[in-house]
Design an enzyme around this catalytic site. Structure first.
Site, mmCIF file in Angstrom:
data_model
loop_
_atom_site.group_PDB
_atom_site.id
_atom_site.type_symbol
_atom_site.label_atom_id
_atom_site.label_comp_id
_atom_site.label_asym_id
_atom_site.label_seq_id
_atom_site.Cartn_x
_atom_site.Cartn_y
_atom_site.Cartn_z
ATOM 1 N N TYR A 63 0.857 -1.194 0.000
ATOM 2 C CA TYR A 63 0.000 0.000 0.000
ATOM 3 C C TYR A 63 0.888 1.236 0.000
ATOM 4 O O TYR A 63 1.811 1.330 0.809
ATOM 5 C CB TYR A 63 -0.909 0.033 1.232
ATOM 6 C CG TYR A 63 -2.329 -0.328 0.882
ATOM 7 C CD1 TYR A 63 -3.053 0.457 -0.013
ATOM 8 C CD2 TYR A 63 -2.938 -1.454 1.421
ATOM 9 C CE1 TYR A 63 -4.346 0.121 -0.368
ATOM 10 C CE2 TYR A 63 -4.238 -1.796 1.065
ATOM 11 C CZ TYR A 63 -4.938 -1.001 0.165
ATOM 12 O OH TYR A 63 -6.206 -1.332 -0.190
ATOM 13 N N ASP A 75 -7.554 14.136 -24.673
ATOM 14 C CA ASP A 75 -7.437 12.723 -24.310
ATOM 15 C C ASP A 75 -6.741 12.022 -25.474
ATOM 16 O O ASP A 75 -7.365 11.708 -26.487
ATOM 17 C CB ASP A 75 -8.836 12.148 -24.061
ATOM 18 C CG ASP A 75 -8.814 10.646 -23.791
ATOM 19 O OD1 ASP A 75 -7.751 10.014 -23.986
ATOM 20 O OD2 ASP A 75 -9.859 10.110 -23.392
ATOM 21 N N LYS A 93 -1.854 1.419 -25.041
ATOM 22 C CA LYS A 93 -2.198 1.346 -26.468
ATOM 23 C C LYS A 93 -0.922 1.576 -27.281
ATOM 24 O O LYS A 93 -0.039 0.732 -27.288
ATOM 25 C CB LYS A 93 -3.304 2.353 -26.801
ATOM 26 C CG LYS A 93 -4.616 2.075 -26.049
ATOM 27 C CD LYS A 93 -5.724 2.995 -26.479
ATOM 28 C CE LYS A 93 -7.036 2.671 -25.798
ATOM 29 N NZ LYS A 93 -7.287 3.457 -24.585
ATOM 30 N N THR A 153 -4.137 6.653 -21.865
ATOM 31 C CA THR A 153 -3.873 5.329 -21.314
ATOM 32 C C THR A 153 -2.399 5.048 -21.573
ATOM 33 O O THR A 153 -1.745 5.758 -22.339
ATOM 34 C CB THR A 153 -4.726 4.250 -22.006
ATOM 35 O OG1 THR A 153 -4.565 4.378 -23.414
ATOM 36 C CG2 THR A 153 -6.193 4.373 -21.645
ATOM 37 N N GLU A 198 -0.564 4.665 -0.450
ATOM 38 C CA GLU A 198 -1.458 5.826 -0.628
ATOM 39 C C GLU A 198 -0.681 7.119 -0.385
ATOM 40 O O GLU A 198 0.112 7.213 0.553
ATOM 41 C CB GLU A 198 -2.643 5.734 0.343
ATOM 42 C CG GLU A 198 -3.699 4.778 -0.146
ATOM 43 C CD GLU A 198 -4.872 4.642 0.813
ATOM 44 O OE1 GLU A 198 -4.953 5.419 1.785
ATOM 45 O OE2 GLU A 198 -5.695 3.745 0.577
ATOM 46 N N ARG A 209 -1.578 -1.869 -18.673
ATOM 47 C CA ARG A 209 -2.887 -1.216 -18.683
ATOM 48 C C ARG A 209 -2.915 -0.159 -17.583
ATOM 49 O O ARG A 209 -2.603 -0.458 -16.420
ATOM 50 C CB ARG A 209 -4.004 -2.229 -18.435
ATOM 51 C CG ARG A 209 -4.021 -3.389 -19.383
ATOM 52 C CD ARG A 209 -5.337 -4.130 -19.352
ATOM 53 N NE ARG A 209 -6.335 -3.374 -20.084
ATOM 54 C CZ ARG A 209 -6.409 -3.325 -21.411
ATOM 55 N NH1 ARG A 209 -5.554 -3.986 -22.160
ATOM 56 N NH2 ARG A 209 -7.334 -2.608 -22.008
HETATM 57 N N1 DSN Z 1 -11.939 0.854 -25.353
HETATM 58 C C1 DSN Z 1 -10.852 1.618 -25.915
HETATM 59 C C2 DSN Z 1 -10.726 1.414 -27.372
HETATM 60 O O1 DSN Z 1 -10.814 0.281 -27.810
HETATM 61 O O2 DSN Z 1 -10.512 2.361 -28.109
HETATM 62 C C3 DSN Z 1 -10.922 3.037 -25.577
HETATM 63 O O3 DSN Z 1 -10.717 3.181 -24.221
#
Ligand code: DSN
Length: 448
Positions: free
Chosen positions: A75, A226, A255, A252, A77, A261
């Site tokens: 933990y 974003d 990707k 994120t 925090e 993730r």
């Molecule tokens: N679900 C994602 C995508 O496939 O683009 C976006 O967060």
């Protein structure tokens, strides 16, 4: 118990085609053979299929290994140097590495690496920047936006007031299916939103961040970008940066950034950074996932290497090559092509009867993984759709280049043609297509 070819492997040692290594699998198998078997099967699936989901990628073994470490036991925090738990000495250093590398990647002053996901990063920014009920402007999900950009049943649509700006829907317009910046300005001037949100999940063209900032400034709105889909391209210089135009940037990390993730928030504004830190913890989350933050640090280190530029440029080259090859095979690519890592394929030109649901099912049966996706002004519902979304980040990671993109387009067309020809024909043709996909995958093993 099914025996598989999967076993522990030393880092950096390739197990060869179709025998993926899964570090630590024997420890899992010793206590939980059922889960070990499923993990092994998933490793085999990833090794032997063509991953074309635009939001997915294959991490390095180092990123994956960092996630499976003792950092999960802790933990922590709070933030580095200001924790609510003892024993955080090394966690402070790990998180500081992740923060510093994130700032270096995007050339900005502040980074919060704790969001568990992109949606939670977005929720934290909303909390930091707006009161419940505030108005914000964004692109609607069906035109390529994201559910956390104002979908009615998402937190963003339930607790805030989204207004949406359009694309060009007129087929005769030169910017058909692209963002209508004049209309964005009109919507913003009319509704005076607290925040203007750009960045999308299914938009194949370059985003003009400077134009968005100029529009936001007309009403004193915060510009939030974003960049979850294009973050890796931005870091590699294959897409313009959202800085210095954006007040706040979310992404994120799994990707195009090819990390674990998770989410990430960036800004140059010190006051906003303080509000964001409070919104992430204790506003939205409790303990940070320190094993994931370690993996983020490792992934960010990879993004800062010179070869990242080559990777991100190749992702875009591959996407253009795939879009061109599909166009030659009589598929319509929305907006007429792509500037980034993804494309939306309107299947109706190939056959009016072809739906995204059928296409993605037939492709999967042949070892080609995609997702059905609505196209702008799609007359079909989201669970049917007239399109599929395809992306090249994962194939580029395994080393496929433009020449292979023509082969991938041809495999896609063979699978869809067989599906359209009926069940008997599909049963006959799909086994051979699956075999051809497997052979292509064998030539380009995943990073081991
Ligand atoms: N679900 C994602 C995508 O496939 O683009 C976006 O967060």
């Amino acid at each position: 118990m099914t025996q598989t070819a999967v076993s522990d492997a030393s880092p950096g040692v390739s197990r060869g085609p179709s025998t993926p290594s899964v570090p630590g699998i024997s420890a899992i198998r010793a206590t939980d053979p059922a889960i070990a078997d499923l993990i092994a099967k998933e490793a085999e699936r990833q090794e032997t299929t063509l991953e074309l989901i635009a939001s997915e990628n294959h991490t390095s073994p180092a990123v994956m290994a960092a996630m499976g470490t003792c950092l999960t036991n802790k933990y922590a925090e709070g933030y580095p140097g200001a924790r609510y738990y003892g024993g955080c000495e090394f966690h402070d250093q790990v998180e500081t590495f992740a923060i510093e590398r994130a700032k270096q990647m995007f050339g900005c002053k502040f980074a919060n690496v704790q969001p568990h996901s992109g949606a939670q990063a977005n929720a934290a920014v909303f909390m930091a920047c707006m009161e419940p009920g505030s108005t914000f402007a964004s692109l609607v999900l069906k035109d390529g936006g994201h559910l956390s950009h104002g979908m009615k049943i998402n937190f963003s649509g339930r607790y805030y007031n989204p207004v949406h700006y359009p694309l060009h829907y007129d087929v005769s317009h030169k910017d058909f299916e692209r963002i209508d910046y004049d209309a964005v300005e009109k919507v913003v001037l009319e509704h005076k939103p607290k925040m203007l949100l750009c960045g999308y999940s299914a938009y194949p063209r370059t985003i003009d961040f400077a134009r968005f900032r100029a529009i936001a400034d007309k009403v004193g709105a915060i510009l939030m970008s974003d960049v979850a889909h294009i973050a890796g391209l931005i870091v590699g210089g294959a897409h313009p940066s959202p800085f210095p135009h954006s007040h706040v940037v979310t992404t994120t990390t799994h990707k195009t950034l090819r990390g674990p993730r998770g989410g990430l928030i960036l800004t140059n504004d010190e006051d906003l950074a303080k509000k964001i830190d409070k919104a992430v913890f204790p506003g939205m989350q409790g303990g940070p996932l320190m094993h994931v933050i370690a993996a983020k640090a490792v992934a960010f280190g990879e993004c800062l290497r010179p070869e990242w530029k080559t990777y991100s440029a190749q992702v875009v080259k591959n996407a253009k090559a795939l879009a061109d090859a599909l166009t030659k095979l009589n598929y319509r690519i929305t907006t007429g092509g792509t500037d980034n890592h993804l494309m939306l394929v309107d299947l109706r030109k190939r056959s009016e009867a072809l739906t995204g649901a059928d296409a993605s099912k037939w492709l999967e049966a042949c070892g080609i993984i995609s997702n059905m996706n609505g196209i702008p002004s799609d007359p079909r519902p989201p669970k049917v759709t007239s399109g599929v979304r395809l992306g090249t980040p994962a194939l580029t990671t395994r080393g496929l280049k433009e020449t292979e993109m023509s082969a991938v387009a041809s495999l896609i067309d063979r699978a869809l043609s067989a599906g359209l020809a009926g069940e008997a024909e599909f049963a006959k043709a799909s086994a051979q297509i699956r075999e051809d996909v497997r052979r292509l995958c064998d030539r380009f093993p995943l990073p081991h």
